[in-house]
Write a protein that holds these residues in place. Structure first.
Motif, PDB file in Angstrom:
ATOM      1  N   ARG A 124      12.932 -31.401  13.643  1.00 16.09           N
ATOM      2  CA  ARG A 124      12.722 -30.564  12.452  1.00 16.09           C
ATOM      3  C   ARG A 124      14.036 -29.959  11.961  1.00 16.09           C
ATOM      4  NH1 ARG A 124       9.790 -27.294  14.777  1.00 16.09           N
ATOM      5  NH2 ARG A 124      11.397 -25.720  15.208  1.00 16.09           N
ATOM      6  N   ASP A 125      14.810 -29.380  12.895  1.00 16.77           N
ATOM      7  CA  ASP A 125      16.035 -28.679  12.494  1.00 16.77           C
ATOM      8  C   ASP A 125      17.097 -29.631  11.955  1.00 16.77           C
ATOM      9  OD1 ASP A 125      14.778 -26.402  13.352  1.00 16.77           O
ATOM     10  OD2 ASP A 125      15.845 -26.294  15.277  1.00 16.77           O
ATOM     11  N   GLN A 126      17.184 -30.832  12.530  1.00 13.50           N
ATOM     12  CA  GLN A 126      18.183 -31.807  12.093  1.00 13.50           C
ATOM     13  C   GLN A 126      17.682 -32.695  10.960  1.00 13.50           C
ATOM     14  OE1 GLN A 126      20.049 -33.970  15.346  1.00 13.50           O
ATOM     15  NE2 GLN A 126      19.780 -32.236  16.749  1.00 13.50           N
ATOM     16  N   GLN A 127      16.429 -32.480  10.567  1.00 12.65           N
ATOM     17  CA  GLN A 127      15.808 -33.256   9.488  1.00 12.65           C
ATOM     18  C   GLN A 127      15.903 -34.769   9.764  1.00 12.65           C
ATOM     19  OE1 GLN A 127      17.816 -31.711   5.943  1.00 12.65           O
ATOM     20  NE2 GLN A 127      16.182 -30.208   5.683  1.00 12.65           N
ATOM     21  N   VAL A 128      15.509 -35.136  10.971  1.00 12.19           N
ATOM     22  CA  VAL A 128      15.508 -36.542  11.361  1.00 12.19           C
ATOM     23  C   VAL A 128      14.393 -37.271  10.621  1.00 12.19           C
ATOM     24  CG1 VAL A 128      15.264 -38.161  13.285  1.00 12.19           C
ATOM     25  CG2 VAL A 128      16.433 -35.965  13.632  1.00 12.19           C
ATOM     26  N   ASP A 182       7.245 -37.819   9.811  1.00  8.35           N
ATOM     27  CA  ASP A 182       7.835 -38.209   8.523  1.00  8.35           C
ATOM     28  C   ASP A 182       8.891 -39.294   8.663  1.00  8.35           C
ATOM     29  OD1 ASP A 182       6.272 -36.275   7.207  1.00  8.35           O
ATOM     30  OD2 ASP A 182       7.771 -34.716   7.604  1.00  8.35           O
ATOM     31  N   CYS A 183       9.071 -39.829   9.879  1.00  7.53           N
ATOM     32  CA  CYS A 183      10.128 -40.807  10.109  1.00  7.53           C
ATOM     33  C   CYS A 183       9.780 -42.183   9.533  1.00  7.53           C
ATOM     34  CB  CYS A 183      10.388 -40.968  11.605  1.00  7.53           C
ATOM     35  SG  CYS A 183      11.662 -39.861  12.253  1.00  7.53           S
ATOM     36  N   TYR A 184      10.799 -42.840   9.019  1.00 11.90           N
ATOM     37  CA  TYR A 184      10.729 -44.276   8.770  1.00 11.90           C
ATOM     38  C   TYR A 184      10.944 -44.951  10.122  1.00 11.90           C
ATOM     39  CZ  TYR A 184      11.886 -48.900   6.895  1.00 11.90           C
ATOM     40  OH  TYR A 184      11.900 -50.239   6.625  1.00 11.90           O
TER      41      TYR A 184
END
Length: 288
Positions: free
Chosen positions: A225-229, A249-251
């Motif tokens: 979440r914090d690194q917006q992976v 939310d990852c591809y």
């Protein structure tokens, strides 16, 4: 009588059998196919349907090692179960880890190539040495010197130059994505991501057969979440459901570090395929 004479002449003029080079894993075989012509048959010891983490050799595989004109493998430090078979060979062998200048990364996760070595010697070499293009350039040179029979014209020098050129081109292509964060179930990609200039990933588990504990999971979810992976690379052994829970939310980009699912028979096209997979995942994440 004339037909018998012609048949005999054809038999005398044709090779009775081709020479056989056996590679322990498919990526090494991909390099060898690039170097040798039709007079050499390149085969892979580890089959696609074999469990690479609980490896037991069949009688046919044992025979293949013994009868090969050349055996190419990673070395006893990371392929301990194969070492006794190679030691009993009469013919030449090339072990990547014995070559001067080979690049080793620190490892430590449980994997078929390093598990026994860790248990008995405390070794921590990352076994995925074939994902270093520099290592494969080194291997190509050693193989060419050890077993020159059947090499294509200009090899291995032409392939070595092509590999260096392609690596530079792939690094330049991926440079705009070099800082994009990504997630990997375990970390087989260190040699490749370093070669391509990519960021180190968040790693879900250091052991393939064990997922993170609840505390580790919470920590990882916070880092995602914090690194917006937004990019997750999915190896064949990865727990897909766990990856999706960690990073909904990852591809998700499936990639196999052993090249078992690739139609590319040679190393450099396979390298381009891997690079394109990383680019697609990281680019999708960068656009979110």
């Amino acid at each position: 009588m004339r037909r018998l004479w012609l048949t005999t002449l054809l038999l005398l003029c044709s090779p009775v059998w081709s020479q056989t080079v056996v590679a322990s894993v498919e990526p090494l075989a991909k390099v060898l196919r690039s170097l040798y012509g039709d007079s050499v048959t390149v085969t892979t010891l580890l089959q696609a349907n074999q469990n690479p983490h609980q490896l037991a050799f069949s009688p046919r595989q044992v025979l293949a090692v013994q009868q090969a004109d050349l055996m190419v493998w990673l070395g006893a430090g990371v392929e301990a179960p194969l070492a006794p078979l190679v030691a009993r060979r009469q013919g030449p062998s090339v072990a990547l880890l014995t070559l001067e200048g080979v690049y080793r990364r620190d490892g430590g996760h449980d994997h078929q190539h390093d598990h026994d070595a860790h248990a008995s010697h405390g070794a921590t070499t990352d076994p995925h040495l074939w994902l270093s293009v520099d290592n494969m350039v080194l291997l190509a040179g050693a193989v060419g010197q050890r077993f020159p029979a059947g090499l294509r014209p200009g090899q291995p020098q032409q392939w070595q130059q092509a590999a260096e050129n392609q690596l530079q081109a792939e690094r330049e292509r991926l440079a705009p994505l070099a800082r994009v964060p990504w997630l990997s179930y375990h970390q087989p990609w260190g040699y490749l991501s370093e070669s391509l200039g990519l960021a180190e990933p968040l790693v879900v588990s250091e052991q393939l057969d064990a997922g993170p504990g609840s505390r580790r999971f919470v920590t990882l979810a916070g880092q995602v979440r914090d690194q917006q992976v937004r990019c997750a690379v999915q190896e064949p052994e990865a727990r897909v459901g766990l990856l999706k829970r960690l990073c909904p939310d990852c591809y998700v980009q499936p990639l196999d570090p052993l090249g078992r699912d690739s139609s590319q028979q040679e190393y450099l096209p396979w390298l381009a395929e891997l690079s394109a997979g990383f680019a697609q995942c990281l680019r999708a994440a960068d656009q979110d």
